[in-house]
Design a protein around this motif. Sequence first.
Motif, PDB file in Angstrom:
ATOM      1  N   ALA A   1       0.210   4.085   1.689  1.00 40.74           N
ATOM      2  CA  ALA A   1       0.249   3.172   0.857  1.00 40.74           C
ATOM      3  C   ALA A   1       0.319   2.916  -0.412  1.00 40.74           C
ATOM      4  CB  ALA A   1      -0.612   1.358   0.593  1.00 40.74           C
ATOM      5  N   VAL A   2      -0.311   4.048  -1.188  1.00 43.46           N
ATOM      6  CA  VAL A   2      -0.078   4.623  -2.336  1.00 43.46           C
ATOM      7  C   VAL A   2       0.801   5.381  -2.777  1.00 43.46           C
ATOM      8  CG1 VAL A   2      -2.023   6.632  -3.937  1.00 43.46           C
ATOM      9  CG2 VAL A   2      -2.945   4.814  -3.061  1.00 43.46           C
ATOM     10  N   ALA A   3       1.488   6.187  -1.902  1.00 37.04           N
ATOM     11  CA  ALA A   3       2.469   7.088  -1.476  1.00 37.04           C
ATOM     12  C   ALA A   3       3.478   5.875  -1.645  1.00 37.04           C
ATOM     13  CB  ALA A   3       2.860   7.568  -0.509  1.00 37.04           C
ATOM     14  N   VAL A   4       3.835   5.325  -0.872  1.00 33.45           N
ATOM     15  CA  VAL A   4       5.248   3.928  -1.254  1.00 33.45           C
ATOM     16  C   VAL A   4       5.190   3.334  -2.607  1.00 33.45           C
ATOM     17  CG1 VAL A   4       5.864   1.238  -0.683  1.00 33.45           C
ATOM     18  CG2 VAL A   4       4.413   3.324   1.201  1.00 33.45           C
ATOM     19  N   ALA A   5       3.835   3.243  -3.179  1.00 31.61           N
ATOM     20  CA  ALA A   5       3.695   2.624  -4.531  1.00 31.61           C
ATOM     21  C   ALA A   5       4.074   3.584  -5.464  1.00 31.61           C
ATOM     22  CB  ALA A   5       2.489   2.747  -5.433  1.00 31.61           C
ATOM     23  N   PHE A   6       4.113   5.090  -5.405  1.00 34.01           N
ATOM     24  CA  PHE A   6       3.919   6.392  -6.438  1.00 34.01           C
ATOM     25  C   PHE A   6       5.763   5.963  -6.224  1.00 34.01           C
ATOM     26  CE2 PHE A   6       5.178  10.318  -7.349  1.00 34.01           C
ATOM     27  CZ  PHE A   6       4.856  10.344  -8.171  1.00 34.01           C
ATOM     28  N   VAL A   7       5.870   6.251  -5.427  1.00 32.53           N
ATOM     29  CA  VAL A   7       7.626   6.507  -5.257  1.00 32.53           C
ATOM     30  C   VAL A   7       8.566   5.478  -5.338  1.00 32.53           C
ATOM     31  CG1 VAL A   7       9.735   7.037  -3.038  1.00 32.53           C
ATOM     32  CG2 VAL A   7       7.639   8.258  -3.254  1.00 32.53           C
ATOM     33  N   GLY A   8       8.014   4.288  -4.710  1.00 31.67           N
ATOM     34  CA  GLY A   8       9.037   3.492  -5.779  1.00 31.67           C
ATOM     35  C   GLY A   8       8.811   2.575  -6.726  1.00 31.67           C
ATOM     36  N   ALA A   9       7.498   3.294  -7.300  1.00 28.84           N
ATOM     37  CA  ALA A   9       7.600   3.307  -9.171  1.00 28.84           C
ATOM     38  C   ALA A   9       8.959   3.721  -9.924  1.00 28.84           C
ATOM     39  CB  ALA A   9       6.661   3.022  -9.607  1.00 28.84           C
ATOM     40  N   TRP A  10       8.608   4.947  -8.898  1.00 29.96           N
ATOM     41  CA  TRP A  10       9.386   5.970 -10.035  1.00 29.96           C
ATOM     42  C   TRP A  10      10.564   5.934  -9.898  1.00 29.96           C
ATOM     43  CZ3 TRP A  10      10.490  11.839  -6.678  1.00 29.96           C
ATOM     44  CH2 TRP A  10      11.009  12.458  -7.288  1.00 29.96           C
ATOM     45  N   HIS A  11      11.364   4.382  -8.593  1.00 35.25           N
ATOM     46  CA  HIS A  11      12.966   4.863  -8.141  1.00 35.25           C
ATOM     47  C   HIS A  11      13.609   3.438  -8.976  1.00 35.25           C
ATOM     48  CE1 HIS A  11      13.961   8.186  -5.719  1.00 35.25           C
ATOM     49  NE2 HIS A  11      12.927   8.667  -5.789  1.00 35.25           N
ATOM     50  N   THR A  12      12.109   2.786  -9.119  1.00 35.23           N
ATOM     51  CA  THR A  12      12.786   1.504  -9.819  1.00 35.23           C
ATOM     52  C   THR A  12      12.636   1.318 -11.562  1.00 35.23           C
ATOM     53  OG1 THR A  12      10.645   0.548  -8.345  1.00 35.23           O
ATOM     54  CG2 THR A  12      11.499  -0.845 -10.583  1.00 35.23           C
TER      55      THR A  12
ATOM     56  N   PHE B   1      -0.465  -2.400 -10.295  1.00 31.34           N
ATOM     57  CA  PHE B   1      -1.784  -2.330  -9.586  1.00 31.34           C
ATOM     58  C   PHE B   1      -1.718  -0.470 -10.230  1.00 31.34           C
ATOM     59  CE2 PHE B   1      -0.027  -5.323  -7.070  1.00 31.34           C
ATOM     60  CZ  PHE B   1      -0.651  -6.529  -7.684  1.00 31.34           C
ATOM     61  N   LYS B   2      -3.227  -0.453 -10.342  1.00 33.49           N
ATOM     62  CA  LYS B   2      -3.233   1.102 -10.651  1.00 33.49           C
ATOM     63  C   LYS B   2      -3.075   1.765  -8.843  1.00 33.49           C
ATOM     64  CE  LYS B   2      -5.877   1.041 -14.422  1.00 33.49           C
ATOM     65  NZ  LYS B   2      -7.261   1.615 -15.244  1.00 33.49           N
ATOM     66  N   TYR B   3      -3.014   3.205  -9.033  1.00 31.21           N
ATOM     67  CA  TYR B   3      -2.718   3.621  -7.768  1.00 31.21           C
ATOM     68  C   TYR B   3      -4.679   3.396  -6.505  1.00 31.21           C
ATOM     69  CZ  TYR B   3       1.242   5.091  -9.358  1.00 31.21           C
ATOM     70  OH  TYR B   3       2.343   5.527  -9.492  1.00 31.21           O
ATOM     71  N   ARG B   4      -5.827   3.766  -7.483  1.00 32.02           N
ATOM     72  CA  ARG B   4      -7.352   3.786  -6.857  1.00 32.02           C
ATOM     73  C   ARG B   4      -6.827   2.054  -6.002  1.00 32.02           C
ATOM     74  NH1 ARG B   4      -9.491   5.396 -12.418  1.00 32.02           N
ATOM     75  NH2 ARG B   4      -9.621   3.172 -12.907  1.00 32.02           N
ATOM     76  N   VAL B   5      -6.970   0.979  -6.871  1.00 28.92           N
ATOM     77  CA  VAL B   5      -6.972  -0.542  -5.992  1.00 28.92           C
ATOM     78  C   VAL B   5      -5.862  -0.288  -4.928  1.00 28.92           C
ATOM     79  CG1 VAL B   5      -6.475  -2.925  -6.936  1.00 28.92           C
ATOM     80  CG2 VAL B   5      -7.181  -1.130  -8.869  1.00 28.92           C
ATOM     81  N   ILE B   6      -4.841  -0.033  -5.239  1.00 33.20           N
ATOM     82  CA  ILE B   6      -4.129   0.359  -3.995  1.00 33.20           C
ATOM     83  C   ILE B   6      -4.734   0.805  -2.969  1.00 33.20           C
ATOM     84  CG2 ILE B   6      -1.890   0.590  -2.845  1.00 33.20           C
ATOM     85  CD1 ILE B   6      -0.463   0.487  -6.168  1.00 33.20           C
ATOM     86  N   LEU B   7      -5.346   1.432  -2.667  1.00 34.82           N
ATOM     87  CA  LEU B   7      -6.068   2.626  -1.867  1.00 34.82           C
ATOM     88  C   LEU B   7      -6.684   1.625  -1.633  1.00 34.82           C
ATOM     89  CD1 LEU B   7      -6.400   5.446  -0.407  1.00 34.82           C
ATOM     90  CD2 LEU B   7      -7.570   5.968  -2.253  1.00 34.82           C
ATOM     91  N   LEU B   8      -7.475   0.698  -2.084  1.00 39.36           N
ATOM     92  CA  LEU B   8      -9.136   0.690  -1.898  1.00 39.36           C
ATOM     93  C   LEU B   8      -8.400  -0.877  -1.480  1.00 39.36           C
ATOM     94  CD1 LEU B   8     -12.417   0.317  -2.240  1.00 39.36           C
ATOM     95  CD2 LEU B   8     -11.939  -1.513  -3.818  1.00 39.36           C
TER      96      LEU B   8
END
Length: 102
Positions: free
Chosen positions: A80-91, A25-32
Amino acid sequence: MFDGFWHGIFGGLSGAPLGKWLSKFKYRVILLVAMLSVQCFFFFGTACHFGLKEAVSRIFLDTSHLVIFIGVSLGIGILAVAVAFVGAWHTPNAGDLDRKQK
């Protein structure tokens, strides 16, 4: 001794699958979505406790509660956006996994 255990529980079991799923998902969708779901939980929790009329007046008409209402939901959405960013970065990518197996 327990640092490695908790790191494995929180990072290994929940971080990689959650980050992989959220990276679609896009970060703005996760935030919303995170902000709207927190606001819905606040509203329905207040409505169940005080009643619908009181919930509307407390959350939407009282400015002190409105600032807290928006601020907390924004903070949880950013988390939630930070979790998505860091999780996608380390996946690892699927191509990286194929190369490691060979």
